[in-house]
Design a protein around this motif. Structure first.
Motif, PDB file in Angstrom:
ATOM      1  N   THR A   1       0.828  -1.200   0.000  1.00 57.71           N
ATOM      2  CA  THR A   1       0.000   0.000   0.000  1.00 57.71           C
ATOM      3  C   THR A   1       0.861   1.248   0.000  1.00 57.71           C
ATOM      4  N   LEU A   2       1.945   1.216   0.748  1.00 58.25           N
ATOM      5  CA  LEU A   2       2.862   2.350   0.775  1.00 58.25           C
ATOM      6  C   LEU A   2       3.486   2.575  -0.600  1.00 58.25           C
ATOM      7  N   ASP A   3       3.823   1.505  -1.309  1.00 53.82           N
ATOM      8  CA  ASP A   3       4.389   1.632  -2.651  1.00 53.82           C
ATOM      9  C   ASP A   3       3.391   2.264  -3.614  1.00 53.82           C
ATOM     10  N   ILE A   4       2.136   1.884  -3.505  1.00 55.88           N
ATOM     11  CA  ILE A   4       1.103   2.471  -4.376  1.00 55.88           C
ATOM     12  C   ILE A   4       0.959   3.963  -4.080  1.00 55.88           C
ATOM     13  N   ILE A   5       1.005   4.345  -2.815  1.00 54.42           N
ATOM     14  CA  ILE A   5       0.910   5.757  -2.439  1.00 54.42           C
ATOM     15  C   ILE A   5       2.114   6.535  -2.978  1.00 54.42           C
ATOM     16  N   ILE A   6       3.304   5.940  -2.882  1.00 52.22           N
ATOM     17  CA  ILE A   6       4.515   6.596  -3.384  1.00 52.22           C
ATOM     18  C   ILE A   6       4.432   6.788  -4.896  1.00 52.22           C
ATOM     19  N   ILE A   7       4.041   5.753  -5.614  1.00 51.42           N
ATOM     20  CA  ILE A   7       3.936   5.845  -7.082  1.00 51.42           C
ATOM     21  C   ILE A   7       2.897   6.884  -7.467  1.00 51.42           C
ATOM     22  N   THR A   8       1.750   6.872  -6.801  1.00 49.35           N
ATOM     23  CA  THR A   8       0.700   7.844  -7.094  1.00 49.35           C
ATOM     24  C   THR A   8       1.177   9.262  -6.824  1.00 49.35           C
ATOM     25  N   ALA A   9       1.881   9.475  -5.719  1.00 51.29           N
ATOM     26  CA  ALA A   9       2.396  10.802  -5.382  1.00 51.29           C
ATOM     27  C   ALA A   9       3.417  11.275  -6.413  1.00 51.29           C
ATOM     28  N   ILE A  10       4.294  10.371  -6.832  1.00 53.59           N
ATOM     29  CA  ILE A  10       5.302  10.735  -7.836  1.00 53.59           C
ATOM     30  C   ILE A  10       4.627  11.123  -9.142  1.00 53.59           C
ATOM     31  N   MET A  11       3.620  10.373  -9.556  1.00 54.78           N
ATOM     32  CA  MET A  11       2.932  10.672 -10.816  1.00 54.78           C
ATOM     33  C   MET A  11       2.111  11.965 -10.712  1.00 54.78           C
ATOM     34  N   LEU A  12       1.524  12.242  -9.564  1.00 51.05           N
ATOM     35  CA  LEU A  12       0.793  13.502  -9.377  1.00 51.05           C
ATOM     36  C   LEU A  12       1.741  14.700  -9.416  1.00 51.05           C
ATOM     37  N   ILE A  13       2.908  14.538  -8.819  1.00 48.94           N
ATOM     38  CA  ILE A  13       3.917  15.605  -8.883  1.00 48.94           C
ATOM     39  C   ILE A  13       4.333  15.839 -10.331  1.00 48.94           C
ATOM     40  N   ALA A  14       4.491  14.760 -11.088  1.00 44.35           N
ATOM     41  CA  ALA A  14       4.842  14.895 -12.505  1.00 44.35           C
ATOM     42  C   ALA A  14       3.766  15.664 -13.259  1.00 44.35           C
ATOM     43  N   ILE A  15       2.505  15.338 -13.024  1.00 39.89           N
ATOM     44  CA  ILE A  15       1.406  16.033 -13.693  1.00 39.89           C
ATOM     45  C   ILE A  15       1.395  17.510 -13.310  1.00 39.89           C
ATOM     46  N   LEU A  16       1.562  17.806 -12.034  1.00 46.43           N
ATOM     47  CA  LEU A  16       1.575  19.202 -11.594  1.00 46.43           C
ATOM     48  C   LEU A  16       2.731  19.982 -12.217  1.00 46.43           C
ATOM     49  N   LEU A  17       3.888  19.361 -12.299  1.00 45.44           N
ATOM     50  CA  LEU A  17       5.031  20.036 -12.909  1.00 45.44           C
ATOM     51  C   LEU A  17       4.798  20.286 -14.393  1.00 45.44           C
TER      52      LEU A  17
END
Length: 163
Positions: free
Chosen positions: A2-18
């Protein structure tokens, strides 16, 4: 997991925001776009380090999300709000079509250093000094007309031959 899914989701959201910051806030190609690409690639690579199924899901999901977001931005006409939409309808008139002739006398309106304004009769044009700088309100003569350039020299020059 679950922590890995949260990390991947956060990284991808940061990418979208950037990427959104790159598109709408920062002009040109900047660090935000590069950082967005690094975060997007990093998220997919991190997912593949977990297992290939997670990598495939992350890669496919990111392609769908990025593609869908781009299409949505195009359809919402978001780019038209930030785009420059002015039409330039002016034209550049050649000095050859202004009726100026070699040998015509006029006066400088600004300092020719080496380019400035000069008036010949009622026509004001950009003039270029043939040799040196010419001060404002100096009598000049047209030596040559090259397309859009009127080449002049001061009238008191003794070596004027009209070439």
């Amino acid at each position: 997991m679950t922590l890995d899914i949260i990390i991947i989701t956060a990284i991808m959201l940061i990418a979208i925001l950037l990427f959104l910051v790159e598109i709408f806030l920062l002009p040109g190609f900047t660090i935000a776009g590069v950082a967005g690409a690094i975060f997007a690639i990093g998220g997919v690579v991190y997912a593949y380090t977990l297992n290939s199924a997670a990598g495939h899901i992350t890669l496919g999901g990111s392609v769908i999300v990025f593609g869908g977001l781009f299409l949505w931005l195009l359809r919402a006409k978001s780019f038209q709000r930030v785009a420059l939409n002015t039409d330039v309808d002016s034209t550049l008139t050649s000095t050859r079509n202004m009726g100026l002739q070699v040998g015509e006398e006029g006066i400088t309106l600004s300092r020719l250093a080496p380019i400035g304004k000069a008036r010949f009769g009622q026509t004001t044009v950009e003039a270029k000094a043939m040799e040196t700088f010419i001060d404002e309100q100096t009598p000049v003569v047209i030596v040559r007309i090259d397309g859009y350039n009127v080449v002049v020299q001061t009238i008191n020059k003794t070596n004027y031959n009209g070439d």
